[in-house]
Design a protein around this motif. Structure first.
Motif, PDB file in Angstrom:
ATOM      1  N   THR A 133       0.830  -1.203   0.000  1.00  0.00           N
ATOM      2  CA  THR A 133       0.000   0.000   0.000  1.00  0.00           C
ATOM      3  C   THR A 133       0.863   1.252   0.000  1.00  0.00           C
ATOM      4  OG1 THR A 133      -1.724  -1.182   1.233  1.00  0.00           O
ATOM      5  CG2 THR A 133      -1.829   1.226   1.234  1.00  0.00           C
ATOM      6  N   ALA A 134       1.874   1.266   0.875  1.00  0.00           N
ATOM      7  CA  ALA A 134       2.768   2.427   0.940  1.00  0.00           C
ATOM      8  C   ALA A 134       3.533   2.600  -0.370  1.00  0.00           C
ATOM      9  CB  ALA A 134       3.745   2.262   2.102  1.00  0.00           C
ATOM     10  N   PHE A 135       3.967   1.496  -0.987  1.00  0.00           N
ATOM     11  CA  PHE A 135       4.732   1.565  -2.233  1.00  0.00           C
ATOM     12  C   PHE A 135       3.930   2.236  -3.345  1.00  0.00           C
ATOM     13  CE2 PHE A 135       5.330  -0.496  -6.383  1.00  0.00           C
ATOM     14  CZ  PHE A 135       6.623  -0.110  -6.672  1.00  0.00           C
ATOM     15  N   VAL A 136       2.684   1.839  -3.509  1.00  0.00           N
ATOM     16  CA  VAL A 136       1.847   2.434  -4.552  1.00  0.00           C
ATOM     17  C   VAL A 136       1.674   3.929  -4.315  1.00  0.00           C
ATOM     18  CG1 VAL A 136      -0.484   2.466  -5.533  1.00  0.00           C
ATOM     19  CG2 VAL A 136       0.630   0.286  -5.053  1.00  0.00           C
ATOM     20  N   LEU A 137       1.424   4.310  -3.065  1.00  0.00           N
ATOM     21  CA  LEU A 137       1.167   5.714  -2.737  1.00  0.00           C
ATOM     22  C   LEU A 137       2.422   6.578  -2.906  1.00  0.00           C
ATOM     23  CD1 LEU A 137      -1.140   5.333   0.398  1.00  0.00           C
ATOM     24  CD2 LEU A 137      -1.804   5.948  -1.929  1.00  0.00           C
ATOM     25  N   TYR A 138       3.570   6.125  -2.351  1.00  0.00           N
ATOM     26  CA  TYR A 138       4.736   7.008  -2.431  1.00  0.00           C
ATOM     27  C   TYR A 138       5.362   7.017  -3.828  1.00  0.00           C
ATOM     28  CZ  TYR A 138       8.077   3.088  -1.458  1.00  0.00           C
ATOM     29  OH  TYR A 138       8.825   1.931  -1.487  1.00  0.00           O
ATOM     30  N   THR A 139       5.182   5.961  -4.607  1.00  0.00           N
ATOM     31  CA  THR A 139       5.673   5.986  -5.983  1.00  0.00           C
ATOM     32  C   THR A 139       4.863   6.954  -6.836  1.00  0.00           C
ATOM     33  OG1 THR A 139       6.451   3.689  -5.835  1.00  0.00           O
ATOM     34  CG2 THR A 139       6.124   4.593  -8.035  1.00  0.00           C
ATOM     35  N   ALA A 140       3.529   6.871  -6.725  1.00  0.00           N
ATOM     36  CA  ALA A 140       2.662   7.771  -7.494  1.00  0.00           C
ATOM     37  C   ALA A 140       2.876   9.224  -7.064  1.00  0.00           C
ATOM     38  CB  ALA A 140       1.207   7.365  -7.303  1.00  0.00           C
ATOM     39  N   LEU A 141       2.945   9.453  -5.761  1.00  0.00           N
ATOM     40  CA  LEU A 141       3.124  10.817  -5.258  1.00  0.00           C
ATOM     41  C   LEU A 141       4.485  11.379  -5.657  1.00  0.00           C
ATOM     42  CD1 LEU A 141       1.980  13.105  -3.464  1.00  0.00           C
ATOM     43  CD2 LEU A 141       3.102  12.001  -1.515  1.00  0.00           C
ATOM     44  N   GLY A 142       5.539  10.583  -5.501  1.00  0.00           N
ATOM     45  CA  GLY A 142       6.874  11.055  -5.839  1.00  0.00           C
ATOM     46  C   GLY A 142       7.039  11.331  -7.323  1.00  0.00           C
ATOM     47  N   ALA A 143       6.501  10.443  -8.182  1.00  0.00           N
ATOM     48  CA  ALA A 143       6.621  10.648  -9.625  1.00  0.00           C
ATOM     49  C   ALA A 143       5.837  11.873 -10.066  1.00  0.00           C
ATOM     50  CB  ALA A 143       6.128   9.403 -10.362  1.00  0.00           C
ATOM     51  N   PHE A 144       4.641  12.062  -9.522  1.00  0.00           N
ATOM     52  CA  PHE A 144       3.810  13.215  -9.896  1.00  0.00           C
ATOM     53  C   PHE A 144       4.469  14.521  -9.471  1.00  0.00           C
ATOM     54  CE2 PHE A 144       0.536  16.303  -8.660  1.00  0.00           C
ATOM     55  CZ  PHE A 144      -0.085  16.502  -9.889  1.00  0.00           C
ATOM     56  N   LEU A 145       4.879  14.611  -8.207  1.00  0.00           N
ATOM     57  CA  LEU A 145       5.484  15.852  -7.721  1.00  0.00           C
ATOM     58  C   LEU A 145       6.859  16.086  -8.346  1.00  0.00           C
ATOM     59  CD1 LEU A 145       4.536  15.767  -3.925  1.00  0.00           C
ATOM     60  CD2 LEU A 145       3.453  17.068  -5.770  1.00  0.00           C
ATOM     61  N   GLY A 146       7.606  15.005  -8.619  1.00  0.00           N
ATOM     62  CA  GLY A 146       8.900  15.163  -9.261  1.00  0.00           C
ATOM     63  C   GLY A 146       8.779  15.717 -10.665  1.00  0.00           C
ATOM     64  N   THR A 147       7.763  15.244 -11.406  1.00  0.00           N
ATOM     65  CA  THR A 147       7.522  15.761 -12.749  1.00  0.00           C
ATOM     66  C   THR A 147       7.128  17.229 -12.710  1.00  0.00           C
ATOM     67  OG1 THR A 147       6.809  13.561 -13.475  1.00  0.00           O
ATOM     68  CG2 THR A 147       6.158  15.426 -14.835  1.00  0.00           C
ATOM     69  N   ARG A 148       6.230  17.583 -11.796  1.00  0.00           N
ATOM     70  CA  ARG A 148       5.786  18.976 -11.665  1.00  0.00           C
ATOM     71  C   ARG A 148       6.945  19.884 -11.267  1.00  0.00           C
ATOM     72  NH1 ARG A 148       0.999  20.142 -14.121  1.00  0.00           N
ATOM     73  NH2 ARG A 148      -0.357  18.313 -13.951  1.00  0.00           N
ATOM     74  N   SER A 149       7.763  19.417 -10.330  1.00  0.00           N
ATOM     75  CA  SER A 149       8.881  20.239  -9.865  1.00  0.00           C
ATOM     76  C   SER A 149       9.894  20.490 -10.970  1.00  0.00           C
ATOM     77  CB  SER A 149       9.569  19.564  -8.670  1.00  0.00           C
ATOM     78  OG  SER A 149       8.712  19.520  -7.550  1.00  0.00           O
ATOM     79  N   ALA A 150      10.183  19.461 -11.755  1.00  0.00           N
ATOM     80  CA  ALA A 150      11.158  19.617 -12.836  1.00  0.00           C
ATOM     81  C   ALA A 150      10.643  20.567 -13.909  1.00  0.00           C
ATOM     82  CB  ALA A 150      11.483  18.258 -13.443  1.00  0.00           C
ATOM     83  N   VAL A 222       1.530   3.322   7.291  1.00  0.00           N
ATOM     84  CA  VAL A 222       1.578   3.697   5.872  1.00  0.00           C
ATOM     85  C   VAL A 222       1.990   5.154   5.720  1.00  0.00           C
ATOM     86  CG1 VAL A 222       0.155   4.141   3.839  1.00  0.00           C
ATOM     87  CG2 VAL A 222       0.007   1.949   5.002  1.00  0.00           C
ATOM     88  N   VAL A 223       1.431   6.032   6.547  1.00  0.00           N
ATOM     89  CA  VAL A 223       1.811   7.449   6.498  1.00  0.00           C
ATOM     90  C   VAL A 223       3.294   7.615   6.786  1.00  0.00           C
ATOM     91  CG1 VAL A 223       1.529   9.670   7.676  1.00  0.00           C
ATOM     92  CG2 VAL A 223      -0.485   8.343   7.035  1.00  0.00           C
ATOM     93  N   THR A 224       3.815   6.851   7.734  1.00  0.00           N
ATOM     94  CA  THR A 224       5.244   6.913   8.058  1.00  0.00           C
ATOM     95  C   THR A 224       6.098   6.527   6.857  1.00  0.00           C
ATOM     96  OG1 THR A 224       4.779   6.352  10.368  1.00  0.00           O
ATOM     97  CG2 THR A 224       7.035   6.046   9.604  1.00  0.00           C
ATOM     98  N   LEU A 225       5.754   5.429   6.218  1.00  0.00           N
ATOM     99  CA  LEU A 225       6.538   4.964   5.062  1.00  0.00           C
ATOM    100  C   LEU A 225       6.430   5.922   3.882  1.00  0.00           C
ATOM    101  CD1 LEU A 225       5.784   1.125   5.118  1.00  0.00           C
ATOM    102  CD2 LEU A 225       7.909   2.274   5.728  1.00  0.00           C
ATOM    103  N   VAL A 226       5.235   6.409   3.608  1.00  0.00           N
ATOM    104  CA  VAL A 226       5.049   7.334   2.480  1.00  0.00           C
ATOM    105  C   VAL A 226       5.826   8.618   2.714  1.00  0.00           C
ATOM    106  CG1 VAL A 226       3.372   8.750   1.242  1.00  0.00           C
ATOM    107  CG2 VAL A 226       2.822   6.387   1.791  1.00  0.00           C
ATOM    108  N   ALA A 227       5.756   9.151   3.931  1.00  0.00           N
ATOM    109  CA  ALA A 227       6.442  10.408   4.229  1.00  0.00           C
ATOM    110  C   ALA A 227       7.952  10.285   4.072  1.00  0.00           C
ATOM    111  CB  ALA A 227       6.096  10.857   5.651  1.00  0.00           C
ATOM    112  N   VAL A 228       8.508   9.137   4.473  1.00  0.00           N
ATOM    113  CA  VAL A 228       9.956   8.958   4.418  1.00  0.00           C
ATOM    114  C   VAL A 228      10.434   8.588   3.011  1.00  0.00           C
ATOM    115  CG1 VAL A 228      11.862   7.543   5.277  1.00  0.00           C
ATOM    116  CG2 VAL A 228      10.120   8.366   6.858  1.00  0.00           C
ATOM    117  N   GLU A 229       9.635   7.823   2.276  1.00  0.00           N
ATOM    118  CA  GLU A 229      10.111   7.236   1.025  1.00  0.00           C
ATOM    119  C   GLU A 229       9.762   8.034  -0.231  1.00  0.00           C
ATOM    120  OE1 GLU A 229      12.058   4.693   0.754  1.00  0.00           O
ATOM    121  OE2 GLU A 229      12.032   4.000   2.817  1.00  0.00           O
ATOM    122  N   TYR A 230       8.726   8.863  -0.211  1.00  0.00           N
ATOM    123  CA  TYR A 230       8.304   9.494  -1.465  1.00  0.00           C
ATOM    124  C   TYR A 230       9.354  10.476  -1.979  1.00  0.00           C
ATOM    125  CZ  TYR A 230       7.269  14.353  -0.181  1.00  0.00           C
ATOM    126  OH  TYR A 230       7.379  15.671   0.168  1.00  0.00           O
TER     127      TYR A 230
END
Length: 350
Positions: A133-150, A222-230
């Protein structure tokens, strides 16, 4: 004479065709695959050897644990050692371990008196639920925000995203987990305790109520893992996309009148996928391993918590088996990523 000349020309043409880049590419990819698979097999064997010898350096006597610290006779100690093969020479223990591991037998747990494979199979779904669950959330969040930031690099949003990602990525997961337990589980005025302090379920619900109860226990880990890994996914995606943004093909695409979002989605992002794909597959391998500290802090009954419990004995067969499974998952995912690269970028594997 002319027919002989024509035959010679045809042979030369065939030989030239066999040495063209296309011909080299056809023969190069099987060699590329064979090399990656061979490397994976060697890595697995190295892990098998490491897992056997490394954990025998851990201080502690498993026989004393099995006797519960009670005074026992030498005959009883000999029975325990013989039962688990601890009376054999080290080289013989290693040979026996390798032979059994190749058949899927990882030994018998000292503390549970059950096959290691059974204990791993029992805890694996719990780990996959949490870390998946955490993997799906932090991967989607990180890829989306990383694309926007770049795409808007240097702006306020980019500075905010990268600063927050770097801060959270540098925080130890166990510390953040403990902080969330104090604030959101125990409660700090005026915030009441909203979530359980640990565990996977209350054990009293059934049906839909049971599903909601598990989801309630799942929130904080899950919030802990997403916050640290995204943040890692965000930074890698942002860096890869920034490298692509100065390319000529993007300037050409814009000159043709394509909107910025189309240029980003259709051209820039696909060409910046390789580093992100590597990270995604590495994280996917880690999903099987779980996060030992987070599962321990939240008393989550998964592979990470089981590994911590086995280390405290030490339960050598269980520790060895878990370590081998963790490493094998990462090696497998890395190998799959390597095999996927040529499909994303034809230059790889030539």
């Amino acid at each position: 004479m002319s027919s002989a000349t024509g035959s010679a020309v045809e042979k030369q043409a065939s030989a030239a065709a066999a040495t063209t880049p296309r011909g080299r590419t056809r023969s190069a990819y099987p060699r590329y695959v064979a090399g990656k698979l061979g490397g994976a097999v060697v890595s697995l064997f190295a892990v098998l050897v490491t897992s056997f010898f490394l954990f025998r350096l851990i201080p502690g006597d498993p026989v004393k644990f099995m006797t519960g610290g009670r005074p026992v006779s030498a005959e009883q100690l000999a029975v325990y050692k013989e039962e688990f093969g601890l009376d054999l020479p080290l080289w013989e223990q290693f040979t026996d371990y390798c032979v059994k591991a190749l058949t899927g037998d990882l030994g018998t747990s000292y503390q549970f008196h059950a096959p290691v494979v059974d204990k791993i199979t029992e805890a694996l779904p719990n780990t996959l639920l949490l870390t998946g669950t955490a993997f799906v959330l932090y991967t989607a969040l990180g890829a989306f925000l990383g694309t926007r930031s770049a795409w808007r690099h240097g702006g306020p949003g980019d500075r905010l995203n990268t600063g927050l990602a770097l801060t959270l990525y540098s925080i130890p997961s166990f510390w953040l987990g403990l902080l969330l337990i104090i604030v959101l589980s125990v409660g700090v005025d005026p915030i009441p305790g909203l979530f359980p302090t640990g565990g996977m379920e209350s054990g009293r619900e059934e049906g839909l109520a049971h599903v909601l109860d598990v989801a309630h226990h799942l929130v904080l880990p899950v919030v802990t893992l997403v916050a640290v890994e995204y943040g890692q996914t965000l930074l890698v995606t942002r860096s890869a996309l920034l490298d692509e943004m100065g390319s000529d093909y993007l300037t050409t695409a814009r000159a043709k009148g394509l909107r910025d979002d189309l240029v980003r989605r259709r051209h820039a992002v696909p060409n910046a996928l390789l580093p992100t794909v590597t990270l995604v597959f590495v994280n996917l391998g880690r999903t099987v391993a779980g996060v030992i500290l987070v599962e321990t802090v939240f008393s989550w009954p998964g592979l990470g918590g089981l590994f911590y419990q086995a280390l405290s004995v030490p339960d050598l067969p269980l520790v060895q088996g878990l370590f081998f499974v963790f490493a094998a998952a990462v090696i497998l995912m890395n190998t799959l990523a390597d095999l996927l690269y040529p499909m994303l970028d034809p230059r790889v594997g030539r």
